[in-house]
Every structure is written in structure tokens, then in C-alpha cells.
Design a protein around this motif. Structure first.
Motif, short mmCIF file in Angstrom:
data_model
loop_
_atom_site.label_atom_id
_atom_site.label_comp_id
_atom_site.label_asym_id
_atom_site.label_seq_id
_atom_site.Cartn_x
_atom_site.Cartn_y
_atom_site.Cartn_z
N LEU A 125 0.84 -1.20 0.00
CA LEU A 125 0.00 0.00 0.00
C LEU A 125 0.87 1.25 0.00
CD1 LEU A 125 -2.90 -0.96 2.45
CD2 LEU A 125 -3.10 -0.47 0.01
N GLN A 126 2.01 1.15 0.67
CA GLN A 126 2.95 2.29 0.70
C GLN A 126 3.49 2.56 -0.72
OE1 GLN A 126 6.21 1.62 3.38
NE2 GLN A 126 7.06 3.68 3.10
N VAL A 127 3.85 1.48 -1.42
CA VAL A 127 4.36 1.62 -2.80
C VAL A 127 3.26 2.24 -3.68
CG1 VAL A 127 5.13 0.36 -4.84
CG2 VAL A 127 5.98 -0.29 -2.59
N ILE A 156 15.74 8.36 -11.98
CA ILE A 156 14.43 8.57 -11.35
C ILE A 156 14.25 7.79 -10.05
CG2 ILE A 156 13.14 6.81 -12.67
CD1 ILE A 156 10.95 9.11 -12.88
N PHE A 157 14.90 6.61 -9.92
CA PHE A 157 14.76 5.85 -8.68
C PHE A 157 15.84 6.19 -7.66
CE2 PHE A 157 12.38 3.10 -11.65
CZ PHE A 157 11.19 3.05 -10.96
N LYS A 199 11.14 1.34 -4.74
CA LYS A 199 12.05 0.37 -5.37
C LYS A 199 12.62 -0.58 -4.31
CE LYS A 199 15.98 0.26 -8.56
NZ LYS A 199 17.08 -0.38 -7.86
N ALA A 200 13.06 0.01 -3.19
CA ALA A 200 13.66 -0.81 -2.13
C ALA A 200 12.64 -1.81 -1.60
CB ALA A 200 14.18 0.08 -1.01
N ILE A 201 11.39 -1.38 -1.42
CA ILE A 201 10.36 -2.28 -0.89
C ILE A 201 10.08 -3.41 -1.89
CG2 ILE A 201 7.90 -2.48 -0.33
CD1 ILE A 201 8.05 0.35 0.83
N VAL A 202 9.86 -3.03 -3.16
CA VAL A 202 9.52 -4.05 -4.16
C VAL A 202 10.65 -5.07 -4.26
CG1 VAL A 202 9.13 -4.42 -6.62
CG2 VAL A 202 7.94 -2.57 -5.46
N ILE A 249 10.66 -3.11 -10.18
CA ILE A 249 9.84 -1.93 -10.47
C ILE A 249 10.40 -1.26 -11.71
CG2 ILE A 249 11.18 -0.31 -9.02
CD1 ILE A 249 8.46 0.84 -8.09
N GLY A 250 9.53 -0.66 -12.50
CA GLY A 250 10.00 0.01 -13.72
C GLY A 250 8.95 0.97 -14.25
N PHE A 251 9.18 1.51 -15.40
CA PHE A 251 8.20 2.43 -15.99
C PHE A 251 8.40 2.52 -17.50
CE2 PHE A 251 11.97 4.90 -15.25
CZ PHE A 251 12.06 5.75 -16.33
#
Lengths: 135, 344
Positions: B226-228, B276-277, B302-305, B312-314
């Protein structure tokens, strides 16, 4: 059944500035009667006389911390079942659950908006009475 | 045992026999290399000692009893000398690890103290400003009110910054406890939309949940997810034009669950994409939306994922918008019915 009005709050907080802000917020803004204690032992000494209806308790205090103070208050007949609300800067949702399991009825996150504090406490007070009515 | 253990054990035994037969330093060197490789491959020191004893027994069987005492003595010297350098390097390594652990402990203590020492005065500053701007201490001239609101808003920003620095430090040092459980991704996305729509509304942006995908589950910490999602949704809202809609959805992608947050913002400039990260990575500071953030939200996400075993990406197109996504391994019900299904 409607909860009786909340009147007496015991504030246990070692920082004098936070004491001043919280007591102003609860007394002048919220119309509550507040006893301020700067430490766990002070709270334990004043609780039997003041007979708080709710305790607002800082977690991180030097010497006797919030947890130890909570345990000591539970050993005093006048506060054995008094609702205790922790104030802490450290509470993610699962940590709030730990506080509840440890005996706190709720957690107020620091920093908080003091203008809302008395309403927040009254909300907790009503909720506890609602829960007591159901059980 | 790995595939290389028998081969290395054989090399060790041959080196020992050669040593007993007078091969000297070259045999010691070979034994050292084989022993070191065995330990590197996961053999325990006690297992290596047992291998040495077995080899010694095999050698003794082939020798006349008159040579046993002398060979046994040279065997102890051999074992000590062959593994001595390795033992010393192990001690050195242990020392380094202990020193590293000591420094980590000091750093954690320092951060914990700093966090408390910063948060306590911040609670007073934030609280006092809140009472003043709410008029609880009396009415203020309009200029005073305006300046206090600026101070109050910025004290909130410092609070967020302190919280996020501490959070990132904890995640990166592996100090966070993850509350891993089975997560219904559809429900998670609905909770995230519910929790963040008020923030998006401040920018006149709506958040829409596209729930047309199949039911999907992951094994993860729902609070952290939920934080992410809060970070991704708030960023998307801040960078969207008024009246736009941010869409969130989940899909199955090669055995993984992909969660996507799509916006119709300005897109991410090419020059900023690689950073960006990064921590405190901010784009154009003249764009007000960049100033709203702390510059840590995407680093934390990113650290959480990654802690949850994901990526994580985009994808982004300047002038059209961006899609941020994270992937996590999909949880599937075990085939063995005896193990029973997991329930949330």
C-alpha cells in the motif's frame, strides 16, 4: 448506550514543550481536565488520586518507558482498566496492531494536529464505550 | 554436497598421499587449494577433518605398522599447515564481519537517537503552528496567518522527509520486519484507491480502478505494498493535468503479477530517466509538482519491491504520460491438497 462525557485525562510526556501544547489543546480547546506527569513514576504516583478516565502516554521516555508505565498503571486498582492511548512517532499499521495487543486501546501518531486532539480522544472514548456495550 | 565435492576430496587425498611419500611443499599447496575449494563449496570444517581422517586411515592400511606413528605425526602437521593459511584468512574475514556488524549497530543506534531527537522538537513546532493557524490562540492578522501557514506546511514536509529517510534506511539495511501474508491484489488496489483518492482530488484528478483482470494473489506485506501504491498514485496525481484520470490495474505476466499505475502527465524527460529511482532525485525544480515530493518516494518503492522479491520500472512518453509498474511472483494454490489452501 451513549458514552458518559470524557472529563479527566492523564498526560504522561517527558518533553515540556509537548506537555504545554497538549495540555493547552485538551484544556483550553477541548475543555478537559488534564493532569500532566513528566515520567512514568510520576504517573503511577498521581493516578490513584487523579483517577483519570483516559491516559495519554508517550512511548519513548527515559527510565520508565511507556510500556513499563502501562504495566505499572495496570497494577493500580484505580487504573487497572483505564483506557491508555499511546503517543508515538513510530507506528506503521502492523505496529499499531502490536500496540493494541500490548494493551493500548489506540495510538496517536506524532506529530499530530493539537487542534483536533480533544475530538480524537473523545472519538476513542466513544468507541471504547461502544465496544464495552457490545460485550 | 555439490557435484565438485568428490573430485575435490579425491584431489585432497592424492595430495596427502604424495606428501606422505615425500612430495613436500608442492603437495601441501595442492592440499591447501583442494581444502579451500571444498570449504568454499560448502563443506564444513568438521567434514573436512573427517575426510582427512578417512584419507589417513586409507594410507595407514597400505603401510607397515613401523611407519604408522611417523605418518600420523606428519599427518597432523600436514592438516595444520595445509589449512593454516585458510584458517588465518577465515579469522581475518570473521574480524571484518564483526567490525562491519559493530559499525551497523552504531549506525542503527545513531539513527534511532537522531530520529527521536528530531521528531520530538518537530512535534512541538508542528503542534504549535497548528494551534496558531487554527485560531485556537486568538485571531491573527492576515499576513501573520499566511506566513504561519507556510511554516506549518513546511514543517509537515520536514516531518515527511525525516520519516522517509528513516524508512529508507531501515528497508535498505534489512531492518524492517515484513508481515508476509497472502494478498488479494484486487482488494489491495481497491484499498489503495480508497486511501489516495482524497489526495488526488486536491489536484482535481480522479483515480480509477480497472478491475477487468483475473483474480490474482501474491505473497507479500500488504502494508508495504500500500505504501508503494500510495507513492505511485500520489506521483501520478501530482503530475496529471486537472480533470485527468489515473488508472490502476493488475495483470498476469509470465507467471508474475504486474501492477500498473498510468497517468496522462507530461512524461519523464529522457535525461532524468536513469536517475528517477535515485535518492532525492527531482526533475525540473521550477515545476511545482516536483517540489511537493520529498524525492525519496520512488527510492523507497524500489527498495520495498526488491525486498519483496519483485522489480519496479516504468514506460514513459514525453507529452503523453507514464506507466509505472511493479512485478511480483504470482502466488498459486499448492497442487498438493494435503497442504491446504492459504486464506487471507
Amino acid at each position: 448506550m451513549k458514552a458518559p462525557p470524557l472529563r479527566r485525562v492523564l498526560l504522561v510526556e517527558d518533553d515540556p514543550d509537548i506537555q504545554a501544547i497538549v495540555s493547552f489543546a485538551l484544556e483550553s480547546v477541548g475543555g478537559l481536565s488534564v493532569e500532566v506527569c513528566a515520567s512514568g513514576p510520576e504517573a503511577v504516583a498521581s493516578a490513584p488520586r487523579f483517577r483519570p478516565e483516559i491516559v495519554l502516554l508517550d512511548v519513548m521516555m527515559p527510565g520508565m518507558d511507556g510500556w513499563a508505565t502501562l504495566r505499572a498503571l495496570r497494577d493500580i486498582p484505580q487504573t487497572a482498566t483505564t483506557p491508555v492511548v499511546f503517543m508515538t512517532a513510530k507506528a506503521r499499521p502492523h505496529e499499531v496492531e502490536q500496540y493494541r495487543r500490548g494493551g493500548a486501546c489506540d495510538v496517536i501518531l506524532k506529530p499530530f494536529d493539537p487542534s483536533q486532539l480533544s475530538d480524537q480522544l473523545r472519538g476513542i472514548w466513544s468507541r471504547i464505550h461502544g465496544e464495552m456495550d457490545r460485550t | 554436497m555439490t557435484d565438485r565435492h568428490p573430485e575435490l576430496a579425491g584431489a585432497y587425498a592424492r595430495a596427502f598421499r604424495d606428501y606422505v611419500n615425500g612430495a613436500g611443499e608442492s603437495a601441501l599447496l595442492r592440499a591447501y587449494q583442494a581444502g579451500r575449494d571444498l570449504l568454499t563449496e560448502g563443506l564444513g570444517v568438521l567434514e573436512l577433518a573427517a575426510l582427512h581422517q578417512r584419507t589417513l586411515a586409507d594410507v595407514l592400511v597400505e603401510l607397515p605398522p613401523s611407519r604408522h606413528a611417523r605418518v600420523a605425526r606428519s599427518s597432523s602437521e600436514f592438516f595444520a599447515e595445509a589449512l593454516g593459511p585458510f584458517e588465518m584468512s577465515q579469522r581475518g574475514l570473521r574480524g571484518q564481519i564483526e567490525e562491519q556488524q559493530r559499525l551497523e549497530r552504531l549506525k542503527d543506534e545513531f539513527i534511532s537517537v537522531v530520529s527521536h531527537e528530531l521528531r520530538t522538537p518537530l512535534t512541538s513546532i508542528h503542534g504549535a503552528l497548528n494551534l496558531l493557524i487554527e485560531g485556537k490562540a486568538g485571531e491573527l492578522p492576515s499576513d501573520a496567518q499566511r506566513f504561519l501557514e507556510i511554516a506549518y506546511r513546511n514543517s509537515g514536509r520536514v516531518v515527511r522527509l525525516v520519516n522517509e529517510i528513516l524508512d529508507l534506511q531501515k528497508i535498505e539495511s534489512g531492518m524492517i520486519g515484513l508481515d508476509m501474508r497472502l494478498v488479494d491484489v484486487g482488494q489491495l488496489l481497491a484499498d489503495a484507491v480508497e486511501a489516495n483518492h482524497a489526495y488526488a482530488a486536491r489536484f482535481d484528478v480522479a483515480i480509477a480502478l480497472d478491475d477487468s483482470g483475473p483474480p490474482l494473489f501474491v505473497h507479500a506485506d500488504p502494508d508495504r505494498l500500500l505504501q508503494v501504491l500510495a507513492n505511485l498514485l500520489c506521483n501520478a496525481a501530482r503530475f496529471s493535468p486537472p480533470g485527468a484520470t489515473v488508472t490502476v490495474r493488475a495483470e498476469r505476466l509470465r507467471g508474475r503479477v504486474r501492477v500498473c499505475v498510468a497517468d496522462h502527465g507530461p512524461g519523464i524527460p529522457e535525461a532524468f530517466r536513469t536517475r528517477i529511482f535515485g535518492k532525492f532525485a527531482q526533475g525540473d525544480p521550477s515545476v511545482p509538482s516536483w517540489r511537493e515530493g520529498t524525492g525519496l518516494g520512488l527510492s523507497i518503492s524500489k527498495a520495498i519491491v526488491e525486498r519483496l522479491g519483485g522489480r519496479i520500472g516504468f514506460e514513459s512518453e514525453v507529452g503523453r504520460g507514464s506507466v509505472f509498474h511493479f512485478d511480483l511472483p504470482e502466488w498459486r494454490e499448492p497442487r498438493n491438497p494435503a497442504s491446504g489452501p492459504l486464506r487471507r
